[in-house]
Design an enzyme around this catalytic site. Structure first.
Site: not given
Ligand SMILES: NC(=O)c1ccc[n+]([C@@H]2O[C@H](COP(=O)([O-])OP(=O)(O)OC[C@H]3O[C@@H](n4cnc5c(N)ncnc54)[C@H](O)[C@@H]3O)[C@@H](O)[C@H]2O)c1
Length: 257
Positions: A158, A165
């Site tokens: 990570y 975070k």
């Molecule tokens: N997938 C996991 O295992 C997980 C677990 C815990 C937390 N998260 C968090 O959840 C959130 C969403 O991620 P996800 O897993 O749904 O993946 P995802 O790739 O579907 O979503 C990430 C989003 O961030 C957007 N993004 C990136 N750079 C950007 C910018 N400059 N301007 C505007 N938007 C931007 C992308 O367009 C995308 O829609 C993130 O904060 C991620 O860290 C994910």
């Protein structure tokens, strides 16, 4: 929309939908199912192809471009919301980014530029959203961001996103304290690992999924619908005395040594 639904008459901004695997999409479906009206953002023209049909599915009247790295785009989103709706009840920040080389290396070695970009897109932008949302939340509201357990514990691979975070969760507490008197609640949601596009940037992610399933008391992985339904509930009046927390939606993984 039936007035019996707990989010009927509420309006929310949903950022971070890239495709139907996105956590933000699970949240958008759940907000919509509880009766809310949504404004949805998309990163750029390439993303629009994937996001537009989803926005239509949740009958979002506003579909707006948002790349946080482009000056003025976030302000333009809030200007449109202010002009079209005049108020806002909730905002979902579901966005993270880190340059690949920095993310794949040790925290010790990460570049200044990479660290600052990750902080800018993944953390500072949530504070910016809170500032822009505040004047529109005259009747109170709820702000959500997405975090991960790697903020609290060292999770292999990570890396740099851990401190980013951690800052996001701390910002959540400060924003909750500052905006609470106006009836604005702030939560960090901390889901267990989910196979999304963002997750594909993390090395050996499948091993993380296997570990999560084996260790979580529920012995199951979470889905975007699990995350969405719990998040949408937090936007309802039933959760009116909850704020400032990091809410784990991880099958209980975080309580196990
Ligand atoms: N997938 C996991 O295992 C997980 C677990 C815990 C937390 N998260 C968090 O959840 C959130 C969403 O991620 P996800 O897993 O749904 O993946 P995802 O790739 O579907 O979503 C990430 C989003 O961030 C957007 N993004 C990136 N750079 C950007 C910018 N400059 N301007 C505007 N938007 C931007 C992308 O367009 C995308 O829609 C993130 O904060 C991620 O860290 C994910």
């Amino acid at each position: 929309m039936s007035a019996l639904l707990p989010l009927a008459g509420k309006r929310g901004l949903v950022t971070g939908i890239a495709n139907a695997d996105s956590i933000a999409w699970g949240c958008a479906k759940a907000f919509h199912a509880l009766g809310a009206e949504l404004a949805v953002t998309y990163l750029n023209d390439k993303a629009l192809r994937h996001v537009e049909p989803l926005a239509r599915q949740v009958e979002a009247p506003l579909l707006l471009p948002l790349d946080l790295m482009r000056d003025g785009e976030l302000e333009a989103v809030f200007d449109t919301v202010a002009n079209e709706w005049g108020q806002l009840d909730f905002v979902l920040h579901s966005i993270a980014f880190a340059p690949r080389d920095d993310l794949h290396g040790r925290v010790t070695d990460c570049s200044r530029a990479g660290f600052l970009q990750a902080m800018d897109v993944s953390c500072w932008s949530f504070i910016r959203m809170a500032k822009l949302a505040e004047p529109l939340m005259r009747n109170g509201g709820t702000l959500f961001c997405m975090s991960y357990y790697g903020s609290q514990m060292v999770v292999e691979h990570y890396n740099m996103m851990g401190p980013v975070k951690a800052a996001l969760e701390s910002a959540t507490r400060y924003l909750a304290a500052e905006l609470g008197p106006q009836g604005i609640r702030v939560h960090a949601i901390s889901p267990g690992p989910l196979k999304t596009r963002a997750a594909s940037g993390i090395a050996e992610f499948d091993a993380l999924l296997d570990r999560a399933q084996a260790k979580a008391p529920t012995r199951s992985l979470v889905s975007i619908d699990d995350v969405g339904e719990a998040t949408a509930w937090l936007a309802t009046d039933a959760a009116r005395r909850m704020t400032g927390q990091t809410i784990y939606i991880d099958g209980g993984y975080h309580i196990i040594d």
